[in-house]
Design a protein around this motif. Structure first.
Motif, PDB file in Angstrom:
ATOM      1  N   THR A   5       0.910  -1.074   0.070  1.00 27.73           N
ATOM      2  CA  THR A   5       0.082   0.144   0.082  1.00 27.73           C
ATOM      3  C   THR A   5       0.806   1.339   0.118  1.00 27.73           C
ATOM      4  OG1 THR A   5      -1.689  -1.059   1.250  1.00 27.73           O
ATOM      5  CG2 THR A   5      -1.739   1.187   1.261  1.00 27.73           C
ATOM      6  N   SER A   6       0.413   2.230  -0.825  1.00 29.83           N
ATOM      7  CA  SER A   6       1.274   3.400  -0.810  1.00 29.83           C
ATOM      8  C   SER A   6       0.997   4.399   0.251  1.00 29.83           C
ATOM      9  CB  SER A   6       0.890   4.246  -2.099  1.00 29.83           C
ATOM     10  OG  SER A   6      -0.327   4.686  -2.033  1.00 29.83           O
ATOM     11  N   MET A   7       2.033   5.387   0.571  1.00 24.38           N
ATOM     12  CA  MET A   7       1.794   6.188   1.670  1.00 24.38           C
ATOM     13  C   MET A   7       0.708   7.102   1.527  1.00 24.38           C
ATOM     14  SD  MET A   7       4.554   8.938   3.067  1.00 24.38           S
ATOM     15  CE  MET A   7       5.770   7.670   3.785  1.00 24.38           C
ATOM     16  N   GLU A   8       0.505   7.270   0.339  1.00 26.18           N
ATOM     17  CA  GLU A   8      -0.727   8.200   0.180  1.00 26.18           C
ATOM     18  C   GLU A   8      -2.299   7.414   0.408  1.00 26.18           C
ATOM     19  OE1 GLU A   8      -2.984  10.684  -3.677  1.00 26.18           O
ATOM     20  OE2 GLU A   8      -1.033   9.843  -4.013  1.00 26.18           O
ATOM     21  N   GLU A   9      -2.301   6.187  -0.084  1.00 24.72           N
ATOM     22  CA  GLU A   9      -3.451   5.460   0.302  1.00 24.72           C
ATOM     23  C   GLU A   9      -3.536   5.319   1.831  1.00 24.72           C
ATOM     24  OE1 GLU A   9      -3.893   2.460  -3.506  1.00 24.72           O
ATOM     25  OE2 GLU A   9      -2.396   1.953  -1.991  1.00 24.72           O
ATOM     26  N   THR A  10      -2.330   5.045   2.522  1.00 23.93           N
ATOM     27  CA  THR A  10      -2.467   4.757   4.095  1.00 23.93           C
ATOM     28  C   THR A  10      -2.873   6.118   4.484  1.00 23.93           C
ATOM     29  OG1 THR A  10      -0.682   3.275   3.856  1.00 23.93           O
ATOM     30  CG2 THR A  10      -1.218   4.144   5.775  1.00 23.93           C
ATOM     31  N   MET A  11      -2.587   7.227   4.068  1.00 25.41           N
ATOM     32  CA  MET A  11      -3.042   8.486   4.741  1.00 25.41           C
ATOM     33  C   MET A  11      -4.483   8.605   4.539  1.00 25.41           C
ATOM     34  SD  MET A  11       0.160  10.932   3.784  1.00 25.41           S
ATOM     35  CE  MET A  11      -0.562  12.607   4.301  1.00 25.41           C
ATOM     36  N   ASN A  12      -4.970   8.439   3.287  1.00 27.14           N
ATOM     37  CA  ASN A  12      -6.103   8.593   2.871  1.00 27.14           C
ATOM     38  C   ASN A  12      -7.093   7.589   3.692  1.00 27.14           C
ATOM     39  OD1 ASN A  12      -5.908  10.357   0.703  1.00 27.14           O
ATOM     40  ND2 ASN A  12      -5.731   9.031  -0.948  1.00 27.14           N
ATOM     41  N   THR A  13      -6.628   6.447   3.983  1.00 27.46           N
ATOM     42  CA  THR A  13      -7.239   5.515   5.055  1.00 27.46           C
ATOM     43  C   THR A  13      -7.605   6.159   6.214  1.00 27.46           C
ATOM     44  OG1 THR A  13      -6.713   3.578   3.532  1.00 27.46           O
ATOM     45  CG2 THR A  13      -7.404   3.189   5.799  1.00 27.46           C
ATOM     46  N   ASN A  14      -6.412   6.578   6.831  1.00 29.47           N
ATOM     47  CA  ASN A  14      -6.402   7.240   8.209  1.00 29.47           C
ATOM     48  C   ASN A  14      -7.409   8.510   8.176  1.00 29.47           C
ATOM     49  OD1 ASN A  14      -4.486   5.281   9.122  1.00 29.47           O
ATOM     50  ND2 ASN A  14      -2.765   6.626   8.716  1.00 29.47           N
TER      51      ASN A  14
END
Length: 289
Positions: A5-14
Motif C-alpha cells: 500500500t502506498s503512503m498516500e493510500e495509507t494517509m487517505n485511509t487514516n
C-alpha cells in the motif's frame, strides 16, 4: 514496484477513519443532548454543528469530542456554553432592507383588509427584526390591530429582545437599512440613548409576545396571517426543513404570507405547489391551497 500500500493510500485511509470516528462522536454527543436534556439538534446541518462543537472543545481546553460529551453531561455551565454556541444570533434591524420594502409595498395592502393581524416571527434571535416589523406596521397604521409572536429556542436571546437595548454604534447601519426599507420618519425618534446603548421605546413591544418555541419538536400554537422565518432554515438538514415547512403551512391561514431568508426557498419541498410567489427575489410567498 511492489504490491504494498502506498503512503498516500495509507494517509487517505487514516483520514477516512478519523472522519468516520468524528462523525460517530458528534452523533453520540447530539443523541446524549436529546436523551438526557431534551435538546434536539440531531437534524441540524452537519458541517455547521461540527464547527461549533470543535469550537467548544477547544474553548474548554479539551482535545476530543468525547471528552466534551463527558463534561457536558456533568457540568451544567458547560452545557449552557455549548447551547449558546449552537444558537444562531446573526441579525440586524431591517436586515436585507429590500425585503422590508417589498413587504411594505406588496403585503401591507393585503393586511389592511383584515380586522386583526397575527404575525409569527420564528427564530427571532435578539429581536432586531421584530422591532423592525413593529416600526413598519406603526408607520402603516396597522400596529394597533396586530399581535406579533416572537419566538426562539434560546431563553437568553429572548431576554435581550424583551429589554430592547442595543449598541449605539449599530445605529448608523440600522438607520441606513431603515431608510432603504422605505422608512419615512427619523429613525432616532424610535429610541433613547441610555448609559449602556440605546433603548427602543416601550410602545413598540406593547403588541409583541416573546416566548420560547423549538421548531424541531414544538407544534403550531395559532393560525397566522404572516410567518417570518428568515435565515434559520439554512442551518437545518433537508428532513428537518421539510418538517418545519409543514409546520408553517399548517400554521398559516388561507392567503397567509410566508417570508424566508435570501438563501432559503420553498422550491424542491412538498409544499411548493401550495403557495404562489409574491416576490421571487425577496422570498415572499402566499398560501393558496
Amino acid at each position: 514496484m511492489g504490491n504494498g500500500t502506498s503512503m498516500e493510500e495509507t494517509m487517505n485511509t487514516n483520514i477516512s477513519e478519523a472522519e468516520e470516528l468524528e462523525k460517530i462522536e458528534i452523533q453520540l454527543l447530539l443523541q446524549a443532548l436529546y436523551e438526557w436534556y431534551g435538546f434536539d439538534y440531531r437534524d441540524y446541518a452537519y458541517n455547521s454543528m461540527k464547527r461549533r462543537i470543535w469550537h467548544r472543545v477547544h474553548s474548554e481546553k479539551l482535545t476530543t469530542i468525547t471528552s466534551l460529551l463527558d463534561k457536558v453531561l456533568r457540568d451544567p455551565q458547560c452545557l449552557q456554553r455549548l447551547l449558546a454556541d449552537f444558537s444562531i444570533n446573526v441579525t440586524e434591524m431591517f436586515r436585507d432592507p429590500l425585503f422590508f420594502l417589498e413587504f411594505r409595498e406588496k403585503v401591507v395592502p393585503m393586511l389592511r383588509t383584515y380586522p386583526s393581524i397575527r404575525i409569527w416571527h420564528a427564530g427571532c434571535s435578539t429581536g432586531e427584526e421584530v422591532y423592525s416589523m413593529a416600526m413598519l406596521l406603526q408607520e402603516e397604521g396597522l400596529y394597533d390591530k396586530t399581535k406579533i409572536y416572537a419566538t426562539d429556542i434560546n431563553a437568553n436571546v429572548l431576554k435581550s429582545a424583551k429589554n430592547g437595548i442595543f449598541p449605539l454604534e449599530y445605529m448608523k447601519k440600522y438607520t441606513s437599512n431603515y431608510l432603504q426599507a422605505g422608512g419615512n420618519r427619523a429613525f432616532s425618534d424610535y429610541y433613547s440613548v441610555v448609559h449602556n446603548g440605546v433603548k427602543f421605546h416601550p410602545y413598540l413591544t406593547k403588541n409583541i409576545v416573546f416566548a420560547q418555541h423549538n421548531l424541531v419538536v414544538d407544534r403550531s400554537f395559532n393560525e397566522f396571517h404572516v410567518i417570518l422565518c428568515r435565515n434559520v432554515l439554512i442551518y437545518f438538514n433537508k428532513s428537518l426543513q421539510k418538517k418545519v415547512h409543514e409546520l408553517f403551512y399548517e400554521s398559516l391561514g388561507m392567503f397567509g404570507i410566508l417570508g424566508l431568508g435570501d438563501k432559503e426557498t420553498i422550491h424542491y419541498t412538498d409544499v411548493t405547489s401550495r403557495y404562489e410567489e409574491i416576490s421571487v427575489k425577496q422570498k415572499l410567498y402566499k398560501k393558496v391551497k
